[in-house]
Design a protein around this motif. Structure first.
Motif, PDB file in Angstrom:
ATOM      1  N   VAL A  47       0.843  -1.201   0.000  1.00 36.10           N
ATOM      2  CA  VAL A  47       0.000   0.000   0.000  1.00 36.10           C
ATOM      3  C   VAL A  47       0.877   1.249   0.000  1.00 36.10           C
ATOM      4  O   VAL A  47       0.612   2.202  -0.741  1.00 36.10           O
ATOM      5  CB  VAL A  47      -0.979   0.003   1.199  1.00 36.10           C
ATOM      6  N   HIS A  48       1.943   1.250   0.802  1.00 38.20           N
ATOM      7  CA  HIS A  48       2.850   2.396   0.840  1.00 38.20           C
ATOM      8  C   HIS A  48       3.489   2.634  -0.524  1.00 38.20           C
ATOM      9  O   HIS A  48       3.525   3.761  -1.013  1.00 38.20           O
ATOM     10  CB  HIS A  48       3.939   2.201   1.895  1.00 38.20           C
ATOM     11  N   ASP A  49       4.011   1.576  -1.138  1.00 37.47           N
ATOM     12  CA  ASP A  49       4.664   1.723  -2.438  1.00 37.47           C
ATOM     13  C   ASP A  49       3.696   2.230  -3.500  1.00 37.47           C
ATOM     14  O   ASP A  49       4.029   3.106  -4.305  1.00 37.47           O
ATOM     15  CB  ASP A  49       5.282   0.399  -2.893  1.00 37.47           C
ATOM     16  N   ALA A  50       2.479   1.664  -3.511  1.00 39.84           N
ATOM     17  CA  ALA A  50       1.477   2.089  -4.491  1.00 39.84           C
ATOM     18  C   ALA A  50       1.087   3.547  -4.268  1.00 39.84           C
ATOM     19  O   ALA A  50       1.021   4.336  -5.220  1.00 39.84           O
ATOM     20  CB  ALA A  50       0.247   1.183  -4.411  1.00 39.84           C
ATOM     21  N   ALA A  51       0.834   3.910  -3.016  1.00 39.81           N
ATOM     22  CA  ALA A  51       0.445   5.292  -2.713  1.00 39.81           C
ATOM     23  C   ALA A  51       1.583   6.261  -3.029  1.00 39.81           C
ATOM     24  O   ALA A  51       1.349   7.355  -3.556  1.00 39.81           O
ATOM     25  CB  ALA A  51       0.024   5.414  -1.253  1.00 39.81           C
ATOM     26  N   ALA A  52       2.813   5.877  -2.722  1.00 40.00           N
ATOM     27  CA  ALA A  52       3.966   6.745  -3.014  1.00 40.00           C
ATOM     28  C   ALA A  52       4.103   6.970  -4.508  1.00 40.00           C
ATOM     29  O   ALA A  52       4.395   8.087  -4.956  1.00 40.00           O
ATOM     30  CB  ALA A  52       5.245   6.138  -2.439  1.00 40.00           C
ATOM     31  N   TRP A  53       3.861   5.930  -5.292  1.00 41.74           N
ATOM     32  CA  TRP A  53       3.947   6.079  -6.742  1.00 41.74           C
ATOM     33  C   TRP A  53       2.809   6.951  -7.266  1.00 41.74           C
ATOM     34  O   TRP A  53       3.027   7.855  -8.071  1.00 41.74           O
ATOM     35  CB  TRP A  53       3.907   4.698  -7.412  1.00 41.74           C
ATOM     36  N   LEU A  54       1.584   6.704  -6.779  1.00 31.48           N
ATOM     37  CA  LEU A  54       0.420   7.464  -7.235  1.00 31.48           C
ATOM     38  C   LEU A  54       0.481   8.932  -6.825  1.00 31.48           C
ATOM     39  O   LEU A  54       0.015   9.812  -7.548  1.00 31.48           O
ATOM     40  CB  LEU A  54      -0.865   6.835  -6.694  1.00 31.48           C
ATOM     41  N   ALA A  55       1.065   9.201  -5.661  1.00 28.09           N
ATOM     42  CA  ALA A  55       1.136  10.575  -5.152  1.00 28.09           C
ATOM     43  C   ALA A  55       2.530  11.161  -5.309  1.00 28.09           C
ATOM     44  O   ALA A  55       2.864  12.143  -4.644  1.00 28.09           O
ATOM     45  CB  ALA A  55       0.716  10.595  -3.687  1.00 28.09           C
ATOM     46  N   GLY A  56       3.318  10.593  -6.188  1.00 29.47           N
ATOM     47  CA  GLY A  56       4.692  11.060  -6.372  1.00 29.47           C
ATOM     48  C   GLY A  56       4.802  12.538  -6.676  1.00 29.47           C
ATOM     49  O   GLY A  56       5.755  13.199  -6.266  1.00 29.47           O
ATOM     50  N   TRP A  57       3.816  13.089  -7.352  1.00 27.60           N
ATOM     51  CA  TRP A  57       3.843  14.499  -7.740  1.00 27.60           C
ATOM     52  C   TRP A  57       3.472  15.432  -6.584  1.00 27.60           C
ATOM     53  O   TRP A  57       3.766  16.626  -6.641  1.00 27.60           O
ATOM     54  CB  TRP A  57       2.900  14.733  -8.924  1.00 27.60           C
ATOM     55  N   SER A  58       2.844  14.909  -5.527  1.00 26.95           N
ATOM     56  CA  SER A  58       2.376  15.801  -4.457  1.00 26.95           C
ATOM     57  C   SER A  58       2.879  15.445  -3.064  1.00 26.95           C
ATOM     58  O   SER A  58       2.714  16.235  -2.142  1.00 26.95           O
ATOM     59  CB  SER A  58       0.846  15.802  -4.416  1.00 26.95           C
ATOM     60  N   ARG A  59       3.503  14.291  -2.899  1.00 25.66           N
ATOM     61  CA  ARG A  59       3.794  13.829  -1.538  1.00 25.66           C
ATOM     62  C   ARG A  59       4.811  14.685  -0.796  1.00 25.66           C
ATOM     63  O   ARG A  59       4.797  14.728   0.411  1.00 25.66           O
ATOM     64  CB  ARG A  59       4.188  12.371  -1.529  1.00 25.66           C
ATOM     65  N   ASP A  60       5.719  15.349  -1.469  1.00 29.41           N
ATOM     66  CA  ASP A  60       6.679  16.236  -0.792  1.00 29.41           C
ATOM     67  C   ASP A  60       6.425  17.703  -1.112  1.00 29.41           C
ATOM     68  O   ASP A  60       7.313  18.534  -1.032  1.00 29.41           O
ATOM     69  CB  ASP A  60       8.113  15.865  -1.204  1.00 29.41           C
ATOM     70  N   LEU A  61       5.199  18.013  -1.447  1.00 31.12           N
ATOM     71  CA  LEU A  61       4.832  19.372  -1.837  1.00 31.12           C
ATOM     72  C   LEU A  61       4.833  20.335  -0.653  1.00 31.12           C
ATOM     73  O   LEU A  61       5.184  21.494  -0.786  1.00 31.12           O
ATOM     74  CB  LEU A  61       3.450  19.344  -2.491  1.00 31.12           C
ATOM     75  N   PHE A  62       4.479  19.846   0.513  1.00 34.88           N
ATOM     76  CA  PHE A  62       4.373  20.682   1.711  1.00 34.88           C
ATOM     77  C   PHE A  62       5.564  20.459   2.635  1.00 34.88           C
ATOM     78  O   PHE A  62       6.118  19.360   2.691  1.00 34.88           O
ATOM     79  CB  PHE A  62       3.069  20.376   2.455  1.00 34.88           C
ATOM     80  N   THR A  63       5.934  21.481   3.374  1.00 34.78           N
ATOM     81  CA  THR A  63       7.108  21.395   4.253  1.00 34.78           C
ATOM     82  C   THR A  63       6.749  21.678   5.701  1.00 34.78           C
ATOM     83  O   THR A  63       7.451  22.415   6.387  1.00 34.78           O
ATOM     84  CB  THR A  63       8.205  22.375   3.784  1.00 34.78           C
ATOM     85  N   PHE A  64       5.662  21.098   6.171  1.00 39.74           N
ATOM     86  CA  PHE A  64       5.282  21.265   7.569  1.00 39.74           C
ATOM     87  C   PHE A  64       6.357  20.654   8.466  1.00 39.74           C
ATOM     88  O   PHE A  64       7.069  19.739   8.070  1.00 39.74           O
ATOM     89  CB  PHE A  64       3.948  20.572   7.851  1.00 39.74           C
ATOM     90  N   ASP A  65       6.462  21.164   9.675  1.00 45.31           N
ATOM     91  CA  ASP A  65       7.432  20.628  10.626  1.00 45.31           C
ATOM     92  C   ASP A  65       7.096  19.200  11.052  1.00 45.31           C
ATOM     93  O   ASP A  65       7.984  18.382  11.256  1.00 45.31           O
ATOM     94  CB  ASP A  65       7.520  21.513  11.877  1.00 45.31           C
ATOM     95  N   LYS A  66       5.840  18.916  11.195  1.00 43.50           N
ATOM     96  CA  LYS A  66       5.400  17.588  11.630  1.00 43.50           C
ATOM     97  C   LYS A  66       5.254  16.673  10.418  1.00 43.50           C
ATOM     98  O   LYS A  66       4.586  17.011   9.447  1.00 43.50           O
ATOM     99  CB  LYS A  66       4.062  17.664  12.360  1.00 43.50           C
TER     100      LYS A  66
END
Length: 95
Positions: A47-66
């Motif tokens: 599930v993690h690998d699939a979600a990481a691939w599907l959300a590859g364009w947005s998963r590191d878009l935000f830089t919140f501290d948490k």
């Protein structure tokens, strides 16, 4: 004309279903992350690998501290976009 309407409706349903499944995979990953699922488990890893691939364009878009906020917002944005675009496309095709 009835035949093309029927095929358009079927294609629209398939597109909406694909969007729902993609969003569900991403949402399941968010829940697994928040519930601290065992990353050594094969299902959790898949599930993690699939979600990481599907959300590859947005998963590191935000830089919140948490980290949890980055995961929820980055992956959550992808799920919302897939749902919105998929259902909008399905609606256009059904017409």
């Amino acid at each position: 004309m009835a035949m093309s309407t029927r095929s358009g409706s079927s294609i629209g349903r398939i597109i909406a279903l694909v969007a729902d499944v993609v969003a569900a995979i991403i949402i399941v990953w968010i829940l697994m992350y928040l519930l601290d699922a065992n990353r050594g488990n094969d299902l959790v890893q898949w599930v993690h690998d699939a979600a990481a691939w599907l959300a590859g364009w947005s998963r590191d878009l935000f830089t919140f501290d948490k980290e949890w906020a980055r995961v929820v917002c980055g992956y959550g944005l992808a799920a919302v976009v897939y749902l919105a675009v998929g259902h909008a496309a399905a609606g256009r095709i059904r017409r």
